[in-house]
Motif scaffolding. Sequence first.
Motif, mmCIF file in Angstrom:
data_model
loop_
_atom_site.group_PDB
_atom_site.id
_atom_site.type_symbol
_atom_site.label_atom_id
_atom_site.label_comp_id
_atom_site.label_asym_id
_atom_site.label_seq_id
_atom_site.Cartn_x
_atom_site.Cartn_y
_atom_site.Cartn_z
ATOM 1 N N ILE A 577 0.867 -1.183 0.000
ATOM 2 C CA ILE A 577 0.000 0.000 0.000
ATOM 3 C C ILE A 577 0.899 1.227 0.000
ATOM 4 N N LYS A 578 0.640 2.134 -0.908
ATOM 5 C CA LYS A 578 1.414 3.384 -0.898
ATOM 6 C C LYS A 578 0.446 4.551 -0.827
ATOM 7 N N VAL A 579 0.830 5.576 -0.084
ATOM 8 C CA VAL A 579 -0.018 6.761 0.002
ATOM 9 C C VAL A 579 0.877 7.984 0.192
ATOM 10 N N ASP A 580 0.467 9.090 -0.421
ATOM 11 C CA ASP A 580 1.233 10.326 -0.243
ATOM 12 C C ASP A 580 0.557 11.162 0.839
ATOM 13 N N VAL A 581 1.362 11.694 1.713
ATOM 14 C CA VAL A 581 0.803 12.583 2.732
ATOM 15 C C VAL A 581 1.549 13.911 2.653
ATOM 16 N N ARG A 582 0.775 14.984 2.643
ATOM 17 C CA ARG A 582 1.358 16.303 2.409
ATOM 18 C C ARG A 582 0.953 17.247 3.530
ATOM 19 N N ASN A 583 1.927 18.017 3.992
ATOM 20 C CA ASN A 583 1.649 19.052 4.995
ATOM 21 C C ASN A 583 1.195 20.302 4.247
ATOM 22 N N SER A 584 -0.089 20.580 4.333
ATOM 23 C CA SER A 584 -0.618 21.708 3.568
ATOM 24 C C SER A 584 -0.766 22.956 4.431
ATOM 25 N N GLY A 585 -0.254 22.896 5.645
ATOM 26 C CA GLY A 585 -0.346 24.057 6.531
ATOM 27 C C GLY A 585 0.969 24.812 6.587
ATOM 28 N N GLU A 591 2.729 13.418 11.327
ATOM 29 C CA GLU A 591 1.412 12.807 11.167
ATOM 30 C C GLU A 591 1.535 11.286 11.192
ATOM 31 N N THR A 592 0.572 10.652 11.859
ATOM 32 C CA THR A 592 0.502 9.188 11.853
ATOM 33 C C THR A 592 -0.585 8.750 10.889
ATOM 34 N N VAL A 593 -0.167 8.069 9.861
ATOM 35 C CA VAL A 593 -1.091 7.565 8.845
ATOM 36 C C VAL A 593 -1.492 6.149 9.244
ATOM 37 N N GLN A 594 -2.781 5.908 9.290
ATOM 38 C CA GLN A 594 -3.289 4.619 9.790
ATOM 39 C C GLN A 594 -3.958 3.833 8.660
ATOM 40 N N VAL A 595 -3.640 2.554 8.600
ATOM 41 C CA VAL A 595 -4.221 1.694 7.562
ATOM 42 C C VAL A 595 -5.138 0.666 8.229
ATOM 43 N N PHE A 614 0.511 1.210 10.484
ATOM 44 C CA PHE A 614 0.549 2.666 10.639
ATOM 45 C C PHE A 614 1.986 3.129 10.540
ATOM 46 N N ASP A 615 2.157 4.398 10.271
ATOM 47 C CA ASP A 615 3.509 4.956 10.232
ATOM 48 C C ASP A 615 3.417 6.436 10.536
ATOM 49 N N LYS A 616 4.433 6.918 11.218
ATOM 50 C CA LYS A 616 4.441 8.338 11.592
ATOM 51 C C LYS A 616 5.577 9.015 10.848
ATOM 52 N N THR A 617 5.291 10.177 10.291
ATOM 53 C CA THR A 617 6.336 10.837 9.509
ATOM 54 C C THR A 617 6.360 12.327 9.778
ATOM 55 N N GLU A 618 7.537 12.904 9.616
ATOM 56 C CA GLU A 618 7.703 14.330 9.881
ATOM 57 C C GLU A 618 7.639 15.093 8.573
ATOM 58 N N LEU A 619 6.916 16.183 8.553
ATOM 59 C CA LEU A 619 6.733 16.930 7.306
ATOM 60 C C LEU A 619 6.892 18.427 7.535
ATOM 61 N N GLU A 620 7.742 19.019 6.720
ATOM 62 C CA GLU A 620 7.875 20.487 6.719
ATOM 63 C C GLU A 620 6.651 21.069 6.004
ATOM 64 N N GLU A 623 5.710 20.071 2.384
ATOM 65 C CA GLU A 623 6.401 18.829 2.012
ATOM 66 C C GLU A 623 5.424 17.656 1.866
ATOM 67 N N SER A 624 5.748 16.789 0.918
ATOM 68 C CA SER A 624 4.939 15.589 0.716
ATOM 69 C C SER A 624 5.848 14.368 0.776
ATOM 70 N N LYS A 625 5.362 13.294 1.370
ATOM 71 C CA LYS A 625 6.154 12.059 1.427
ATOM 72 C C LYS A 625 5.273 10.884 1.059
ATOM 73 N N THR A 626 5.903 9.877 0.494
ATOM 74 C CA THR A 626 5.175 8.651 0.187
ATOM 75 C C THR A 626 5.438 7.645 1.304
ATOM 76 N N LEU A 627 4.383 7.132 1.897
ATOM 77 C CA LEU A 627 4.537 6.104 2.927
ATOM 78 C C LEU A 627 4.111 4.758 2.346
ATOM 79 N N SER A 628 4.840 3.713 2.713
ATOM 80 C CA SER A 628 4.509 2.368 2.201
ATOM 81 C C SER A 628 4.177 1.446 3.363
ATOM 82 N N PHE A 629 3.241 0.587 3.135
ATOM 83 C CA PHE A 629 2.826 -0.383 4.152
ATOM 84 C C PHE A 629 2.684 -1.742 3.488
#
Length: 677
Positions: A577-585, A591-595, A614-620, A623-629
């Motif tokens: 599973i891949k998902v992009d998470v972006r800090n839009s603020g 952020e902890t992304v939960q599957v 789940f995975d927790k990632t730091e975002l400026e 910034e956008s990151k791809t998380l894999s599960f």
Amino acid sequence: MERHEIEELLNKLTLEEKIGMIHGTGIFHTDGVERLDIPPLWMSDGPMGVRRELGDDNWEPKKTTGDFVSYLPSNTALACTWNPRHAKQMGRVLGAEARGRGKDVILAPGINIIRTPLCGRNFEYMSEDPCLTAQMAVPLIIGIQENDTAACVKHFAVNNQETNRLSVNVKVSERALREIYLPGFEAAVTDGKAQTIMGAYNQLRGEFCCQNSYLLWDILRMEWKFDGVVISDWGAVHNTLKAALGGLDIEMSVTNDFDHYYMAEPLCSKVQEKEVDEAVIDEKIRNILNLMDRLSMLGDKRKNRKPGVYNALKHREDIRSCSEEAVVLLKNEENRLPIILEGKKRLAVIGEQADVLHAPGGGSAGIKALYEISPLMGLKMEAGGNIKVEFEPGAGADGVKRAAALAEECEDVIVICGLNHEYDVEGQDRTDIKLPEGQEELISAVLNANDNAVVAVLAGSPVDLESFADRAKAIVYTSYNGMEGGRALARVLLGNVNPSGKLPFTFPICLEDCPAHKLGEFPGGETVVYKEDVFVGYRYFQSEGVKVRYPFGHGLSYTKYQYENLRVEKAGLDFCIKVDVRNSGTRAGLETVQVYVRAAGKTVKRPLMELRAFDKTELEPGESKTLSFCLTQRSFSYYNEELKSFIVPDDEYEVCVGSSVSDIRLRQCIEVSEYEN
Ligand code: BGC
């Protein structure tokens, strides 16, 4: 040591010497054998730091300054971080402190499932969810054991209440046992390689856990291939033969008639009378010697045994960074938080809870903390000397009046409320989930006086927030959060830290909504039947559509995250599973992304949602990151009692990715082939 060397050592031991090694000969240790250079095995509580020194044959605290220690976030606090990296680091701290204090086994972590908000020991456990529990417990154990200290995972198993804790007989379906109550222990053994495990006080299906061969032999040793040491909870053994033959290695207890413990003289006589084969004892000694060898306690290895260290500055820094991630922002209307003190003169802090120290309380988990920063101290430290921090405990009718008057005068008001270790305590469950000691009235009076007042709740278990949850614009939750807890809370409230904690359990609307109370039985009598079966925590709330106050996995931030571009790819039998998470603020954050997996339950009733990764990632900012599960067959399975295994039935499955169990941002239906383990 080579296997044959262990055998040689074993062969040199007399029966009496062996017996001395398999039961407590002091409150927290067994006997060694001096003539063969086998040391005693020293154990100590507990999960939030190494317990103070007690008498050798009594529970009197020793009057010494040598046992002040670092105070770690409780397991619920750690679980609020949803960050396995912190779990690893907290394990390292705990293991190093235990070794530094000369201990061999640290009686931690506690990983029982939070079945009801009322359990007095919830603060020592992690979550209502087995996946979160397992994924936090494994690195914690690995961290502990990096220091030549053994973890002792407790309390095996189904030790989910304090009422009648010494004897209650738990009746639970095999499915619920396998899907809810055992996965944390299984992961602790198979992935965490926990070297010791503590049998629980209670009974499972009519047999005490420490003499329960189904738990200790069939599951632990045969299925999970556990090759460590099983230690009893203190006073959890009730029968010599059953304990000796049931899979227990060391009997510990609370009294000082050590020779009369079940696995002391009574067992020795049974061996002498040939009622028990000495080979049974040898098996235990083998386990103990192997443990000692792994901990570098025997032979030449001793020279290189890690010395550990306690109260290291680095430990405090690690604890601080963990506790900052353990604070959960539950609500933040009108961006009431963070409170910006720049240019301000005053800050009102209300509630006795602001000025309480918790470290010594709770029972066996209590410790002598080197220091503990209370919320009030933390706020003063962070606010600095130019701000007048005005504190009003608000106790009693006059106190409430003073608090309301202060709140009316001040622009910035923080109410600190919650529980303490009179409620979150070993040996006793709470009787309800209301905030005690007039706190609801206090909060209400303060909000009447100033509707911008912010509420911080400090508790080790879910509490009823209904009296103010709609009215307060901002609410923060934290558990017993270690020596730096007050500062961590202050740094979140005042904006030096962007909150990133998430709830490891649900805040229900009322106690009667909780499955163990509504469908099941709590606390039961001599027997408690887990009628809610696998529908524990959010599994029940989601499946039955029961409204909750704050859902499992919930936690806000001072920034915003966007979830984009869900991709599900098949990788053999697994799914990637891949998902992009972006800090839009505009603020950096984590952020902890939960599957979650959602099974329609066509052939068998399944919980609507189940956390699987789940995975927790730091975002400026920006910034956008791809998380894999990775989701395996087990992620889609349920436990089939007839087949005695996890199977994937023909069903409709959906992968749901979100920021909490009820804030699913992306979802995709997938085809999973039927599978039998
Ligand atoms: C508790 C354990 C603890 C032991 C030793 C028992 O009462 O249940 O968690 O480790 O005491 O203090």
